[in-house]
Design a protein around this motif. Structure first.
Motif, PDB file in Angstrom:
ATOM      1  N   GLY A   1     -26.537 -16.030  17.336  1.00 40.46           N
ATOM      2  CA  GLY A   1     -25.382 -16.496  16.593  1.00 40.46           C
ATOM      3  C   GLY A   1     -25.576 -17.827  15.913  1.00 40.46           C
ATOM      4  N   GLY A   2     -24.500 -18.592  15.908  1.00 38.02           N
ATOM      5  CA  GLY A   2     -24.470 -19.876  15.217  1.00 38.02           C
ATOM      6  C   GLY A   2     -25.108 -20.997  16.013  1.00 38.02           C
ATOM      7  N   THR A   3     -24.595 -22.187  15.836  1.00 34.45           N
ATOM      8  CA  THR A   3     -25.147 -23.396  16.443  1.00 34.45           C
ATOM      9  C   THR A   3     -24.252 -23.877  17.577  1.00 34.45           C
ATOM     10  OG1 THR A   3     -26.112 -24.029  14.320  1.00 34.45           O
ATOM     11  CG2 THR A   3     -25.888 -25.759  15.970  1.00 34.45           C
ATOM     12  N   LEU A   4     -24.851 -24.129  18.738  1.00 36.08           N
ATOM     13  CA  LEU A   4     -24.144 -24.690  19.887  1.00 36.08           C
ATOM     14  C   LEU A   4     -24.151 -26.208  19.761  1.00 36.08           C
ATOM     15  CD1 LEU A   4     -22.948 -24.538  22.805  1.00 36.08           C
ATOM     16  CD2 LEU A   4     -25.314 -24.715  23.601  1.00 36.08           C
ATOM     17  N   THR A   5     -23.004 -26.835  19.996  1.00 34.74           N
ATOM     18  CA  THR A   5     -22.916 -28.288  20.010  1.00 34.74           C
ATOM     19  C   THR A   5     -22.514 -28.725  21.412  1.00 34.74           C
ATOM     20  OG1 THR A   5     -22.239 -28.331  17.689  1.00 34.74           O
ATOM     21  CG2 THR A   5     -21.811 -30.317  18.982  1.00 34.74           C
ATOM     22  N   ILE A   6     -23.346 -29.552  22.032  1.00 38.12           N
ATOM     23  CA  ILE A   6     -23.016 -30.136  23.330  1.00 38.12           C
ATOM     24  C   ILE A   6     -22.719 -31.608  23.086  1.00 38.12           C
ATOM     25  CG2 ILE A   6     -23.869 -30.730  25.636  1.00 38.12           C
ATOM     26  CD1 ILE A   6     -25.482 -28.160  25.580  1.00 38.12           C
ATOM     27  N   ILE A   7     -21.567 -32.050  23.571  1.00 36.02           N
ATOM     28  CA  ILE A   7     -21.128 -33.424  23.360  1.00 36.02           C
ATOM     29  C   ILE A   7     -21.051 -34.107  24.726  1.00 36.02           C
ATOM     30  CG2 ILE A   7     -19.293 -34.904  22.444  1.00 36.02           C
ATOM     31  CD1 ILE A   7     -18.498 -32.353  20.736  1.00 36.02           C
ATOM     32  N   ASP A   8     -21.749 -35.251  24.863  1.00 35.22           N
ATOM     33  CA  ASP A   8     -21.735 -35.956  26.145  1.00 35.22           C
ATOM     34  C   ASP A   8     -20.590 -36.956  26.194  1.00 35.22           C
ATOM     35  OD1 ASP A   8     -22.552 -38.339  24.854  1.00 35.22           O
ATOM     36  OD2 ASP A   8     -24.656 -37.974  25.294  1.00 35.22           O
ATOM     37  N   ASP A   9     -20.452 -37.641  27.326  1.00 38.06           N
ATOM     38  CA  ASP A   9     -19.298 -38.533  27.495  1.00 38.06           C
ATOM     39  C   ASP A   9     -19.412 -39.828  26.706  1.00 38.06           C
ATOM     40  OD1 ASP A   9     -21.212 -39.715  29.120  1.00 38.06           O
ATOM     41  OD2 ASP A   9     -19.925 -39.816  30.882  1.00 38.06           O
ATOM     42  N   ASP A  10     -20.492 -39.999  25.932  1.00 33.43           N
ATOM     43  CA  ASP A  10     -20.584 -41.090  24.971  1.00 33.43           C
ATOM     44  C   ASP A  10     -20.235 -40.593  23.566  1.00 33.43           C
ATOM     45  OD1 ASP A  10     -21.310 -43.111  26.754  1.00 33.43           O
ATOM     46  OD2 ASP A  10     -23.436 -42.605  26.617  1.00 33.43           O
TER      47      ASP A  10
ATOM     48  N   PRO B   1     -26.564 -32.728  29.864  1.00 33.53           N
ATOM     49  CA  PRO B   1     -26.591 -33.989  30.609  1.00 33.53           C
ATOM     50  C   PRO B   1     -25.944 -33.838  31.979  1.00 33.53           C
ATOM     51  CG  PRO B   1     -24.931 -34.065  28.876  1.00 33.53           C
ATOM     52  CD  PRO B   1     -25.679 -32.784  28.704  1.00 33.53           C
ATOM     53  N   GLU B   2     -26.339 -34.708  32.905  1.00 33.47           N
ATOM     54  CA  GLU B   2     -25.731 -34.706  34.244  1.00 33.47           C
ATOM     55  C   GLU B   2     -24.297 -35.206  34.196  1.00 33.47           C
ATOM     56  OE1 GLU B   2     -28.104 -36.798  37.091  1.00 33.47           O
ATOM     57  OE2 GLU B   2     -29.921 -35.686  36.565  1.00 33.47           O
ATOM     58  N   ASN B   3     -24.022 -36.102  33.266  1.00 35.47           N
ATOM     59  CA  ASN B   3     -22.677 -36.663  33.138  1.00 35.47           C
ATOM     60  C   ASN B   3     -21.746 -35.635  32.485  1.00 35.47           C
ATOM     61  OD1 ASN B   3     -24.472 -37.149  30.914  1.00 35.47           O
ATOM     62  ND2 ASN B   3     -22.926 -38.437  29.987  1.00 35.47           N
ATOM     63  N   PRO B   4     -20.436 -35.869  32.486  1.00 35.30           N
ATOM     64  CA  PRO B   4     -19.517 -34.907  31.877  1.00 35.30           C
ATOM     65  C   PRO B   4     -19.878 -34.609  30.426  1.00 35.30           C
ATOM     66  CG  PRO B   4     -18.291 -36.508  33.151  1.00 35.30           C
ATOM     67  CD  PRO B   4     -19.723 -36.994  33.100  1.00 35.30           C
TER      68      PRO B   4
END
Length: 170
Positions: free
Chosen positions: A95-104, A119-122
């Motif tokens: 499919g498309g593009t996955l975006t993972i956003i970290d807590d920063d 990441p280990e953080n949220p």
């Protein structure tokens, strides 16, 4: 180093295709779904559900390995803010593009065929593309009874705070 030994031990386990449902009911966005990762074999035995493997190279710890297929609908599907209790590996399978956003509030994008370690953080996972995204995720956790969930979600309040902080729409 321990993580590398863990990954090598799992790779050496042969045709491991671990299965489990990641319990995320009520914590997905825009119709995202998580389904059972199917079945697999370890030492010629059919495995259904969490797989427990003794890995002598990792201080004789017993490890639960769980996998899930994650489907994020196009144009805003996603998974709320969460963490994982142990190493997690994923690959975008279509499919498309996955975006993972970290807590920063830093966004990392992954296309089909690309692997990632969240990441280990949220963090949150979103699909802003116009195609659905499919992901195969594998979770490693120290064995506990009852088994540890592969994902721990932030409270609804904290999720809303993180969305506002990173200027994300729910």
């Amino acid at each position: 180093m321990k993580l590398m030994k863990l990954a090598m031990a799992v790779a050496a386990a042969g045709s491991l295709y671990a299965a489990a449902t990641a319990a995320v009911a009520g914590t997905v966005l825009g119709g995202a779904t998580v389904t059972n990762g199917a079945r697999g074999t370890v030492d010629g035995k059919v495995i259904n559900g969490p797989v427990k493997i003794i890995m002598p190279d990792v201080e004789n710890e017993q490890i639960d390995v769980m996998a899930a297929n994650i489907n994020l609908p196009a144009n805003g599907g996603g998974i709320d803010w969460h963490t994982h209790p142990g190493p997690t590996f994923g690959i975008v399978t279509g499919g498309g593009t996955l975006t993972i956003i970290d807590d920063d509030c830093v966004a990392h994008e992954y296309a089909t065929g690309e692997a990632f370690v969240p990441p280990e953080n949220p963090h949150t996972a979103r699909n802003y593309s116009n195609l659905p995204v499919t992901i195969r995720a594998t979770f490693f956790m120290a064995h506990t009874s009852p088994p540890t969930a592969p994902t721990t979600f932030l409270s609804e309040y904290d999720d809303d705070v993180m969305d506002a902080y990173c200027r994300l729409a729910e």
